[in-house]
Write an enzyme that holds these catalytic residues in place. Structure first.
Site, PDB file in Angstrom:
ATOM      1  N   ASN A   1     -36.595   3.694 -58.025  1.00 14.47           N
ATOM      2  CA  ASN A   1     -37.573   3.064 -58.927  1.00 14.47           C
ATOM      3  C   ASN A   1     -38.810   3.948 -58.910  1.00 14.47           C
ATOM      4  OD1 ASN A   1     -39.453   1.510 -60.231  1.00 14.47           O
ATOM      5  ND2 ASN A   1     -39.502  -0.138 -58.699  1.00 14.47           N
ATOM      6  N   TRP A   2     -38.954   4.723 -59.971  1.00  9.51           N
ATOM      7  CA  TRP A   2     -40.066   5.690 -60.000  1.00  9.51           C
ATOM      8  C   TRP A   2     -41.410   5.011 -60.209  1.00  9.51           C
ATOM      9  CZ3 TRP A   2     -38.168  10.334 -63.562  1.00  9.51           C
ATOM     10  CH2 TRP A   2     -37.032  10.911 -62.989  1.00  9.51           C
ATOM     11  N   LYS A   3     -41.395   3.743 -60.612  1.00  9.49           N
ATOM     12  CA  LYS A   3     -42.649   3.022 -60.921  1.00  9.49           C
ATOM     13  C   LYS A   3     -43.471   3.837 -61.929  1.00  9.49           C
ATOM     14  CE  LYS A   3     -42.274   0.672 -56.520  1.00  9.49           C
ATOM     15  NZ  LYS A   3     -42.931   0.047 -55.369  1.00  9.49           N
TER      16      LYS A   3
ATOM     17  N   HIS B   1     -39.281  -7.472 -60.361  1.00  9.31           N
ATOM     18  CA  HIS B   1     -39.891  -6.743 -59.244  1.00  9.31           C
ATOM     19  C   HIS B   1     -41.159  -7.476 -58.805  1.00  9.31           C
ATOM     20  CE1 HIS B   1     -41.844  -3.624 -56.905  1.00  9.31           C
ATOM     21  NE2 HIS B   1     -40.660  -3.046 -56.800  1.00  9.31           N
TER      22      HIS B   1
ATOM     23  N   GLU C   1     -43.967  -6.439 -58.074  1.00 11.21           N
ATOM     24  CA  GLU C   1     -45.191  -5.979 -58.748  1.00 11.21           C
ATOM     25  C   GLU C   1     -45.328  -6.643 -60.121  1.00 11.21           C
ATOM     26  OE1 GLU C   1     -44.396  -1.798 -58.189  1.00 11.21           O
ATOM     27  OE2 GLU C   1     -44.729  -2.087 -56.044  1.00 11.21           O
TER      28      GLU C   1
ATOM     29  N   GLU D   1     -36.516  -7.339 -51.485  1.00 11.35           N
ATOM     30  CA  GLU D   1     -37.664  -6.476 -51.220  1.00 11.35           C
ATOM     31  C   GLU D   1     -38.805  -7.306 -50.647  1.00 11.35           C
ATOM     32  OE1 GLU D   1     -37.483  -2.656 -53.781  1.00 11.35           O
ATOM     33  OE2 GLU D   1     -38.532  -4.170 -54.930  1.00 11.35           O
TER      34      GLU D   1
ATOM     35  N   GLY E   1     -44.169   0.079 -50.154  1.00  9.67           N
ATOM     36  CA  GLY E   1     -45.228   1.078 -50.234  1.00  9.67           C
ATOM     37  C   GLY E   1     -46.165   1.075 -49.040  1.00  9.67           C
TER      38      GLY E   1
ATOM     39  N   SER F   1     -40.108   0.642 -48.279  1.00 11.68           N
ATOM     40  CA  SER F   1     -40.297   1.766 -47.351  1.00 11.68           C
ATOM     41  C   SER F   1     -38.985   2.270 -46.759  1.00 11.68           C
ATOM     42  CB  SER F   1     -41.306   1.393 -46.249  1.00 11.68           C
ATOM     43  OG  SER F   1     -42.563   1.077 -46.827  1.00 11.68           O
TER      44      SER F   1
ATOM     45  N   GLY G   1     -38.607   3.265 -53.735  1.00 11.71           N
ATOM     46  CA  GLY G   1     -39.802   3.620 -54.484  1.00 11.71           C
ATOM     47  C   GLY G   1     -40.240   5.034 -54.142  1.00 11.71           C
ATOM     48  N   GLY G   2     -41.218   5.165 -53.247  1.00  9.75           N
ATOM     49  CA  GLY G   2     -41.827   6.456 -52.933  1.00  9.75           C
ATOM     50  C   GLY G   2     -40.825   7.567 -52.653  1.00  9.75           C
TER      51      GLY G   2
HETATM   52  P1  13P Z   1     -41.234   1.828 -51.558  1.00 15.21           P
HETATM   53  O1  13P Z   1     -39.891   2.461 -51.253  1.00 15.21           O
HETATM   54  O2  13P Z   1     -42.242   2.830 -52.063  1.00 15.21           O
HETATM   55  O3  13P Z   1     -41.729   0.975 -50.428  1.00 15.21           O
HETATM   56  O4  13P Z   1     -40.999   0.842 -52.805  1.00 15.21           O
HETATM   57  C1  13P Z   1     -39.948  -0.065 -52.758  1.00 15.21           C
HETATM   58  C2  13P Z   1     -39.828  -0.693 -54.099  1.00 15.21           C
HETATM   59  O5  13P Z   1     -40.683  -1.452 -54.508  1.00 15.21           O
HETATM   60  C3  13P Z   1     -38.662  -0.343 -54.921  1.00 15.21           C
HETATM   61  O6  13P Z   1     -38.556  -1.164 -56.022  1.00 15.21           O
END
Ligand code: 13P
Length: 254
Positions: free
Chosen positions: A9-11, A95, A97, A167, A173, A212, A233-234
């Site tokens: 997930n590149w966000k 998600h 967010e 999640e 993050g 993470s 994510g990251g």
């Molecule tokens: P991180 O891997 O950056 O913690 O993000 C997880 C995430 O929200 C994937 O959707």
């Protein structure tokens, strides 16, 4: 045996210049991987660019969100059928967010799951508790409520065609990963809730962990019996890090 699935997930990250080397790097590393599903979810404006890069490969394309509606006067929205039209296979729905920052309720998330399924996409349905909720002992109640809305809106059969991502919000993050035991406990709880409706569906649905996840902690998380992959994510923004997680997932089937 559930096939592991690792999705990036590149966000709100990427550019037309940066996307190509990232995707080509992932494709290159994937040639040595077998037995898992891998996907990337770039921002919407880059879907067509990435669709061309992954055409005729095993790398699946996904979006990070879709509209509740199929068409009409909804300025700024993008329908699930449009995502499918430009080559998406997956769409992340609910998600944390989007729930926290964009006001998506359980009911909205349920409607989006239905829209995605109706368009032939595989929803990646995100659930998870905040730190306050965990500390108040409400983790199971929160996850139960989030899943119950989708079951009520779409039926338990919908879970034959979707992927769940657990999640924990406090792990996203933050570098603070859930321990394998903490994650496994919630994954087992989720499977148990689905089993109350249909044991076969509960056994077959894939449940990713997200929060993470990195190359150095992926193996121990993925070794848990009810963890079937990761939503990253990251670490999905660097091909080598993402591939490190993919390799850990491939090792669970090898
Ligand atoms: P991180 O891997 O950056 O913690 O993000 C997880 C995430 O929200 C994937 O959707």
């Amino acid at each position: 045996m559930r096939k592991p699935i690792v999705v990036g997930n590149w966000k709100l990250n990427g550019s037309s210049a940066a996307n190509e080397p990232l995707v080509l790097g992932v494709l290159d590393g994937m040639r040595e991987l077998a037995g898992i599903d891998v996907g990337v979810c770039p921002p919407l404006v880059y879907l067509s660019q990435v669709a061309k890069l992954v055409e005729a490969t095993d790398l699946g394309l996904g979006a990070q969100n879709c509209a509740e509606h199929d068409s009409g006067a909804f300025t700024g929205e993008v329908a699930a059928a449009m995502l499918h039209d430009v080559g998406a296979r997956y769409v992340i729905v609910g998600h944390s967010e989007r729930r926290a920052l964009f006001g998506e309720t359980d009911a909205v998330v349920s409607t989006k799951v239905g829209a995605a399924l109706g368009a032939g996409l595989t929803p990646i349905l995100c659930v998870g508790e905040t730190l306050d909720e965990r500390e108040a002992g409400e983790t199971e109640a929160v996850v139960r409520r989030q899943l119950a809305a989708v079951i009520a809106g779409n039926g338990i059969e919908a879970f034959e065609q979707l992927v769940i991502a657990y999640e924990p919000v406090w792990a996203i993050g933050t570098g603070r990963t859930a321990t394998p035991e903490q994650a496994q406990a919630v994954h087992a709880f989720i499977r148990g809730q689905l089993a109350d409706h249909d044991t076969a569906v509960a056994q077959s649905v894939r449940i990713q962990y997200g929060g993470s996840m990195k190359p150095d902690n992926a193996a121990e998380l993925l070794a848990q019996p009810d963890i079937d992959g990761g939503l990253i994510g990251g670490a999905s923004l660097k091909a080598e890090d993402f591939l490190g997680i993919c390799r850990a997932a491939a090792q669970t089937v090898g």
